[in-house]
Structures are given as C-alpha cells and as structure tokens.
Design an enzyme around this catalytic site. Structure first.
Site, mmCIF file in Angstrom:
data_model
loop_
_atom_site.group_PDB
_atom_site.id
_atom_site.type_symbol
_atom_site.label_atom_id
_atom_site.label_comp_id
_atom_site.label_asym_id
_atom_site.label_seq_id
_atom_site.Cartn_x
_atom_site.Cartn_y
_atom_site.Cartn_z
ATOM 1 N N ASP A 51 -11.107 5.480 -18.480
ATOM 2 C CA ASP A 51 -10.754 4.929 -17.166
ATOM 3 C C ASP A 51 -11.637 5.471 -16.052
ATOM 4 O O ASP A 51 -12.410 6.414 -16.252
ATOM 5 C CB ASP A 51 -9.261 5.186 -16.855
ATOM 6 C CG ASP A 51 -8.814 6.602 -17.211
ATOM 7 O OD1 ASP A 51 -9.685 7.488 -17.336
ATOM 8 O OD2 ASP A 51 -7.608 6.833 -17.366
ATOM 9 N N GLU A 102 0.227 2.600 -16.939
ATOM 10 C CA GLU A 102 1.461 3.151 -16.398
ATOM 11 C C GLU A 102 2.668 2.498 -17.081
ATOM 12 O O GLU A 102 2.530 1.436 -17.711
ATOM 13 C CB GLU A 102 1.513 2.883 -14.886
ATOM 14 C CG GLU A 102 0.346 3.482 -14.096
ATOM 15 C CD GLU A 102 0.460 4.987 -13.882
ATOM 16 O OE1 GLU A 102 1.010 5.699 -14.745
ATOM 17 O OE2 GLU A 102 -0.021 5.461 -12.837
#
Ligand code: PGA
Length: 248
Positions: free
Chosen positions: A68, A144
């Site tokens: 990421d 998430e």
C-alpha cells in the site's frame, strides 16, 4: 494455518526472515516478495540486512511489491511507504531498485494505475511470499473492516481508528493522509505463501479474531483462514487472546 509464538520482536524478525530466505533458496528463478510497512516488519528487514551483509541472502534478482501507499504523498516524503522501504531495506541490500514496486500515491488516474499494479504482479508470475502486519482493527494492508474479502488493488478511505494509530508517525493528526491505495484482500490471498507478524498488547483482539473468530469482513485478517499456506508469527504479548491448539 501455522501459529508460532516467540519471546520478543528480535526473535520474530529472525524467524520470519529465515522462513522466507529458506523459500527463496528453493526457487531457481526471480523471486517475488510482497512487502509491508509499519513498525511490525522492521525487525524482519533488519534481519535481512544483517543476513545480506554476511552473504546469507541474495536479493539481486528479487522483485518486490508493496501492499500500500498513502494517496498524496510523494515518494520523497519521509512518511511515504516508498521512503520507508528504501530506508529500512532497499538501501541496505543488493536489490535492484528498478525491481521494487510500491503503489503510486500520486497517480493522476488511480483506477488505471491500480489495474496496472495487479497486471504487473501477474506478469511477474504472482507473489511467492507475502509479508503482512495487522491493524488493531483487524485490517490487512489498508483493507479496513467492511472491505470485500475478494477486493483487488484500489483506493480506500482510512478509518478514524487507523488515522489515530498512524498519527504517531506524523506531526499531528491532521497531517495523516485520509486515503490510500491498497492491494485488495483477494490480491493478498493470491500469494503462494503468507506470513502475518504481530506484536504488542494492542493487537491481542485483532489477532484472536483473525485466527479463531468467524471469517468476516468485520475482521479482514480472518480471510487468511481460507489460505492453505499461512503462518502467524506472534510475540507472546500479542498471542494472549488465543484459546485453541493450532495445527497446520
Ligand atoms: P504497525 O501497523 O506495524 O505499525 O502496528 C500494522 C498495520 O497497520 O498493518
């Protein structure tokens, strides 16, 4: 699923570094590593730097893909994940930086750039070993809670919990980027082998939910239960919530 509990961060780093180095030695072709940032994998990278100095590991043909990157941070920003990787690993081992890939947080066309990232992983033959940390909310990479378990590389909004956790690296909470580009959970699950590292009492619940809880988007790391070759390497303090005997 294999669960290994070690006494401290140094032992965790050594164990993880050796586990992956052993797999690298087995494969007579460019090896593809999936890498993570955050404080957790730092001891793994430190162990590789020291093994490389002693000639015990060779990165010369290794290709890396990071999980990421923050949206809006230049690679030269000291909190960008590209900067972190150069600083903690790439600048200290015999890797060709042209073979190291981090999602482009500055891309104008993020969607195209994410699709190209996935295509590049495929073109390299897929990831041999994926390194992961875990968020205190159970996230893996920046997937998430609520992320689709089949998600691919894409732009995501960070939760208030993650922004708070990551604010320790920034001058203030308002400086923490609010979105990121992340490999998806589906991308992570495509790796041939996965190792998740966790340390610290703040990870107890996330670790227990990931390993012993139901498979649910509420705890993205629980998706790892479906993978055939996953190892958790935990320090004692992060493993106190586990109740079952774990077998591979
Ligand atoms: P940390 O982050 O290693 O800095 O605790 C882990 C993560 O958020 O995946």
């Amino acid at each position: 699923m294999k669960v290994i509990v070690v006494k401290d961060k140094k032992a965790m780093g050594k164990k993880g570094a050796e586990l992956i180095a052993a797999d690298m030695k087995k494969k007579d072709r460019p090896y593809v590593l999936g890498l993570a940032t955050g404080s957790t994998p730092e001891p793994v990278y430190a162990a590789w730097v020291s093994m490389c100095k002693k000639g015990q590991i060779d990165f010369s043909t290794v290709i890396t893909f990071n999980l990421d990157e923050y949206v809006g941070l230049k690679p030269t920003h000291d909190q960008s994940y590209r900067y972190f990787m150069n600083d903690k690993l790439f600048n200290h081992v015999n890797i060709n930086k042209k073979n190291t890939f981090v999602p482009d947080g500055m891309a104008r066309d993020i969607e195209t750039s994410c699709a190209a990232y996935e295509a590049k992983i495929d073109a390299c033959g897929g990831i041999d070993y994926q390194v992961l940390g875990i968020g205190s909310n159970g996230h893996i990479a920046f997937n998430e809670p609520g992320s689709s378990l089949g998600s691919r590389t894409r732009k995501v909004k960070l939760t208030a919990n993650t922004i708070k956790d990551n604010s320790r690296f920034f001058k203030s909470m308002k400086d923490v980027p609010k979105s990121a580009i992340t490999m998806g959970i589906g991308t992570v699950l495509d790796a041939e082998n996965i190792v998740l590292f966790a340390t610290g009492a703040n990870k107890v619940k996330a670790v227990a939910d990931a390993i012993e809880g139901p498979i649910t988007a509420s705890c993205p790391a629980s998706a790892l239960q479906t993978h055939p070759n996953v190892t958790f390497i935990l320090t004692k303090d992060a493993a106190t919530g586990l109740k079952l005997m774990h077998q591979s």
